[in-house]
Design an enzyme around this catalytic site. Structure first.
Site, PDB file in Angstrom:
ATOM      1  N   GLY A 291      12.349   6.183   2.677  1.00 32.17           N
ATOM      2  CA  GLY A 291      12.584   6.065   4.212  1.00 32.17           C
ATOM      3  C   GLY A 291      11.918   5.185   4.624  1.00 32.17           C
ATOM      4  O   GLY A 291      11.046   4.295   3.575  1.00 32.17           O
TER       5      GLY A 291
ATOM      6  N   GLY B  38       9.040   3.487   6.691  1.00 33.81           N
ATOM      7  CA  GLY B  38       8.302   3.385   7.483  1.00 33.81           C
ATOM      8  C   GLY B  38       7.614   2.348   8.375  1.00 33.81           C
ATOM      9  O   GLY B  38       7.944   0.932   7.997  1.00 33.81           O
ATOM     10  N   GLY B  39       6.887   2.430   9.668  1.00 37.38           N
ATOM     11  CA  GLY B  39       6.144   0.854  10.156  1.00 37.38           C
ATOM     12  C   GLY B  39       5.589  -0.227   9.904  1.00 37.38           C
ATOM     13  O   GLY B  39       5.539  -0.736   9.966  1.00 37.38           O
ATOM     14  N   PHE B  40       5.187   0.865   8.178  1.00 32.23           N
ATOM     15  CA  PHE B  40       4.425  -0.605   8.021  1.00 32.23           C
ATOM     16  C   PHE B  40       5.309  -0.841   6.202  1.00 32.23           C
ATOM     17  O   PHE B  40       4.132  -1.914   4.907  1.00 32.23           O
ATOM     18  CB  PHE B  40       2.438  -0.614   6.855  1.00 32.23           C
ATOM     19  CG  PHE B  40       2.036  -0.247   9.031  1.00 32.23           C
ATOM     20  CD1 PHE B  40       1.576  -1.748   8.746  1.00 32.23           C
ATOM     21  CD2 PHE B  40       2.041   0.276   9.813  1.00 32.23           C
ATOM     22  CE1 PHE B  40       0.696  -1.954   9.653  1.00 32.23           C
ATOM     23  CE2 PHE B  40       1.392   0.317  10.843  1.00 32.23           C
ATOM     24  CZ  PHE B  40       0.943  -1.220  10.788  1.00 32.23           C
ATOM     25  N   GLY B  41       5.972   0.143   6.210  1.00 34.11           N
ATOM     26  CA  GLY B  41       6.831  -0.751   4.646  1.00 34.11           C
ATOM     27  C   GLY B  41       7.735   1.068   4.129  1.00 34.11           C
ATOM     28  O   GLY B  41       7.473   1.479   5.185  1.00 34.11           O
TER      29      GLY B  41
ATOM     30  N   VAL C  25       8.691   4.475   1.946  1.00 34.78           N
ATOM     31  CA  VAL C  25       7.659   5.241   1.527  1.00 34.78           C
ATOM     32  C   VAL C  25       9.258   6.135   0.514  1.00 34.78           C
ATOM     33  O   VAL C  25       9.906   6.084   0.040  1.00 34.78           O
ATOM     34  CB  VAL C  25       8.129   7.051   3.139  1.00 34.78           C
ATOM     35  CG1 VAL C  25       7.516   7.946   1.686  1.00 34.78           C
ATOM     36  CG2 VAL C  25       7.128   5.884   3.841  1.00 34.78           C
TER      37      VAL C  25
ATOM     38  N   LYS D 288      10.351  14.493   1.920  1.00 31.18           N
ATOM     39  CA  LYS D 288      11.479  14.050   3.221  1.00 31.18           C
ATOM     40  C   LYS D 288      11.396  13.874   3.778  1.00 31.18           C
ATOM     41  O   LYS D 288      10.169  14.988   4.544  1.00 31.18           O
ATOM     42  CB  LYS D 288      12.977  14.619   2.804  1.00 31.18           C
ATOM     43  CG  LYS D 288      12.840  16.683   3.687  1.00 31.18           C
ATOM     44  CD  LYS D 288      13.540  17.419   3.510  1.00 31.18           C
ATOM     45  CE  LYS D 288      14.113  18.527   3.872  1.00 31.18           C
ATOM     46  NZ  LYS D 288      14.971  19.366   3.798  1.00 31.18           N
TER      47      LYS D 288
ATOM     48  N   ASP E  98      -1.720   7.681  15.100  1.00 29.13           N
ATOM     49  CA  ASP E  98       0.383   7.104  15.218  1.00 29.13           C
ATOM     50  C   ASP E  98       1.589   8.366  14.485  1.00 29.13           C
ATOM     51  O   ASP E  98       1.927   8.446  13.717  1.00 29.13           O
ATOM     52  CB  ASP E  98       0.905   6.437  13.876  1.00 29.13           C
ATOM     53  CG  ASP E  98       2.733   5.741  14.945  1.00 29.13           C
ATOM     54  OD1 ASP E  98       3.034   5.942  15.462  1.00 29.13           O
ATOM     55  OD2 ASP E  98       2.750   5.528  13.914  1.00 29.13           O
TER      56      ASP E  98
END
Length: 750
Positions: A491, A493-496, A498, A512, A559
């Site tokens: 996936g 994420g907001g910072f990179g 996963v 997952k 978050d």
């Protein structure tokens, strides 16, 4: 024959009406005799004569519930001077407007003292629907009332004035036994000399139990089941009057608080034709006063509460019953630091430092090497809506301390948290503790993070013993993800990206995302049935509790949302993406930022509008997530009508209209236990309340989810935010956190 029946019937009817004595009023012309009773207009209470044992040797004047089969007495007039049952008893109003209870010989067994010279002809005694027996002057003024003279019981609407200034005014005194109303050994009242607002139960002159209310103007909390609520409220009025009031909503069951002859202060409700215990104190052997000795505490978080030593202490003997001693000696010549112990019942024998802020309170204790602990609380005044600072410090031994898990029984503090933060002084040792102490303030948060990360890499021993976080080297991460291979990506994420991987002998890092299972298909309906959803809800709650309280560091995620919840193959949830997380210093309870970063819809009102965040900000996000899981909708789902652009607003409206079941996802509605789902909705609405102080801590959330008998407060309407442009729903500030951070969520442990 038929003609003669008519006048006989009329006479019998007349005599029946004339002789009936169970109305609610007593006058000088109409005294109360042994066979009579008064019944309140609503029929709930009766006043009359009773004998508590089958022997019927003694008569007492009392008030009891009139509508239940088991006679339950709530007030006794002549508890220590009964009248012989063989003698007739009379309750009458005298010419001096006093109530006098006397036997057949005219000897007074009990009397009021109104100090009124004359006026008895117009004075009346009335049993009110509240159970209060009042003596009323001709102009309607109460010149005496039974509520001012309680025996062993508090009932709704009774204002129990416990103290005035430094003087004890009222006490509950237990019966001598279950069938003997005379004054027993146990008494209960507030300690007016203590700044901590303590409720004390004494066995004779010996202190038996000490309860602490951690609020001043209003404390105790509101507990409810559906539309029924019970409010236990402590009030501090003008002139230093401290009183306790028990209130219930319309439709609530009969409720009372009684000091039992065993010494327990118990709250009971009449449910299903029996008295059900709602809460009781003390409720454990180690809850009895000072049972755990100096520097020991009763750990109520355990299934069976036991004595434990405070952090930095060890038992004096083979167990904790004889108290605890320091593992590192504390002296004025040695550096020291403070550790925050959350959810604590503060110790006895505190000193009050008036007019102090949190920083002032910390400095007060820090500057005095004999100060062993301190506690600070901003007590909210519901009437004035102002904060009343309360700084408590302790010198010497800490006695009668406890740790709670959010149980909201009636002797609790302000809902929902029973305890508060206790800051304990410990001697410095070589290593991380001294560094945390020197950097544990808001201005040095960045320094604190770097020091902790440095200790992670330099001392595995300190990491294992102090920090409780596993250390994973960068080399292990590279190997686990196959050098961050795209085939291991699960996936974004907001910072990179996963990734998933295997580390440390088979620990799986991530599998997952919850958001990947949000599609309305057959797989989702099978996998995300209600038991699975409920498991996820409770798992996320426990994860937040670990971050907020059980970890040595207080971590605010900032978050929390569906896409940041990872699920393993057993559908166990793990919180991920700590790129925005903030670590609080030891004495920090709130943070502020000029750059608001987060996800629209999940951000709490105080964070969104003022940049203020705390553990209650995560609670708000959890509430949104909970409502999403129950409903299958997103926070701003397109399925909502224009009238309800927000899921929280939609959920609240359905709850207010008594249609909360309509919020439940249709795919699980037919098979889920509705009472369990509705309880989750109830908890979710409590979590998204406007004011942070009104939201529960995660310890209380878990307790409420796992204990169906726990009563909950009625939720308030959440603050409504108008929807903004969808392109700005994800509003992250990438400059606030380093882009070189690697976040790992393991699937073993929280």
């Amino acid at each position: 024959m038929a003609a003669s029946c008519v006048p006989i019937f009329i006479v019998l009817l007349f005599l029946s009406s004339f002789c009936k004595s169970d109305d609610d009023t007593l006058t000088q012309a109409k005294p109360l005799f042994s066979s009579d009773k008064l019944v309140s207009k609503g029929g709930d209470f009766a006043l009359g004569f009773f004998s508590p044992t089958s022997s019927n040797t003694s008569l007492y004047l009392g008030v009891w519930y009139n509508t239940i089969p088991a006679r339950t007495v709530v007030w006794v007039a002549n508890r220590d001077s009964p009248i012989a049952a063989s003698s007739s008893a009379t309750l009458a109003i005298t010419n001096s407007s006093d109530l006098v209870l006397s036997d057949a010989q005219g000897l007074a067994s009990w009397a009021t003292k109104t100090n009124i010279v004359a006026g008895g002809a117009g004075t009346a005694a009335v049993l009110l629907d509240t159970g209060n027996f009042v003596l009323r002057s001709p102009n309607g003024t109460y010149i005496w009332q039974s509520f001012d003279h309680p025996t062993d019981t508090l009932i709704p609407s009774m204002k129990f004035v416990a103290s005035y200034g430094a003087q004890v005014v009222g006490r509950l005194i237990a019966w001598k036994s279950s069938d003997d109303p005379s004054s027993g050994d146990f008494s209960c009242g507030l300690d007016p000399t203590s700044p901590a607002l303590q409720m004390l139960i004494r066995n004779g002159s010996k202190l038996y139990y000490r309860g602490v209310w951690n609020g001043a103007t209003v404390s105790g909390g509101t507990y409810s089941s559906n539309d029924d609520s019970i409010v236990y409220q402590v009030n501090v009025g003008q002139g230093g009057e401290v009183s306790l009031t028990l209130n219930v909503s319309d439709g609530s069951p009969l409720t009372r608080i009684v000091l039992e002859h065993t010494g327990k202060l118990t709250s009971l409700s009449w449910i299903n034709q029996s008295w059900v215990v709602i809460g009781s104190r003390p409720d454990a052997a180690c809850g009895i006063y000072s049972s755990c000795g100096p520097f020991g505490y009763c750990d109520f978080t355990k299934a069976v509460p036991v004595c434990q030593c405070l952090d930095g202490f060890q038992p004096n003997g083979l167990d904790v019953s004889s108290g605890c001693r320091r593992t590192e000696t504390l002296t004025c010549s040695k550096q020291s630091h403070f550790v925050a112990l959350p959810g604590m019942k503060v110790p006895d024998k505190s000193l009050h430092i008036p007019n102090r802020s949190f920083d002032d309170c910390t400095a007060e204790c820090n500057s005095d090497c004999s100060c062993t602990a301190y506690a600070y609380r901003s007590l909210s005044s519901v009437i004035a809506r102002v904060s009343l600072p309360r700084c408590l410090v302790w010198k010497g031994e800490l006695i009668d301390t406890g740790k709670y898990n959010g149980n909201t029984s009636f002797t609790a503090g302000t809902y929902p948290n029973l305890g508060e933060n206790l800051y304990l002084r410990l001697a410095d040792t070589n290593g991380i503790k001294a560094h945390i102490r020197s950097a544990g303030n808001r201005q040095n948060k960045g320094i604190l993070k770097r020091q902790i990360l440095g200790h992670f890499s330099s001392s595995s021993e300190i990491t294992d013993k102090i920090i409780e976080f596993p250390f994973i080297s960068f080399e292990d991460v590279v190997a686990a993800t196959n050098n961050f291979s795209d085939s291991n990506q699960i996936g974004m994420g907001g910072f990179g990206k996963v990734y998933k991987g295997m580390i440390d002998g088979g620990k799986e890092v991530a599998i997952k995302r919850l958001s990947e299972g949000s599609r309305q298909d057959a797989t989702r309906q099978h996998v995300l049935d209600w038991p699975t959803r409920f498991k996820i809800i409770k798992g996320v709650a426990r994860g937040l509790l670990y971050l907020h309280q059980d970890s040595r560091l207080t971590i605010i995620h900032r978050d929390l949302k569906a896409s940041n919840i990872l699920l393993d193959t057993e559908m166990n949830p793990k919180i991920s993406d700590f790129g925005m997380a903030t670590i609080f210093g030891e004495n920090q309870q709130q943070g502020n930022t000029a750059r608001v970063a987060g996800t629209y819809g999940y951000m709490s009102p105080e964070y969104m509008m003022e940049g203020s965040f705390s553990v209650k900000s995560d609670t708000y996000s959890f509430g949104v997530l909970l409502l999403e899981i129950v409903s299958g909708l997103k926070i701003s789902s397109a399925q909502l009508t224009m009238n309800y652009p927000s899921l929280t607003n939609f959920a609240w409206k359905l709850w207010e209209d008594g249609k909360a079941c309509e919020l439940v996802d249709s795919s699980i509605f037919e098979t889920c236990p509705l009472h369990e789902v509705l309880r989750c909705i109830h908890v979710g609405l409590l979590c998204v309340e406007d004011h942070p102080n009104d939201r529960p801590l995660m310890s209380s959330v878990i307790f409420s989810l796992e204990n169906e008998s726990a009563l909950l407060p009625s939720p308030k309407q959440p603050l409504y935010f108008a929807q903004i442009n969808c392109k700005t729903k994800e509003t992250r500030d990438y400059t606030e956190n380093s882009m070189n951070t690697i976040t790992i969520t393991t699937l073993q442990g929280r």
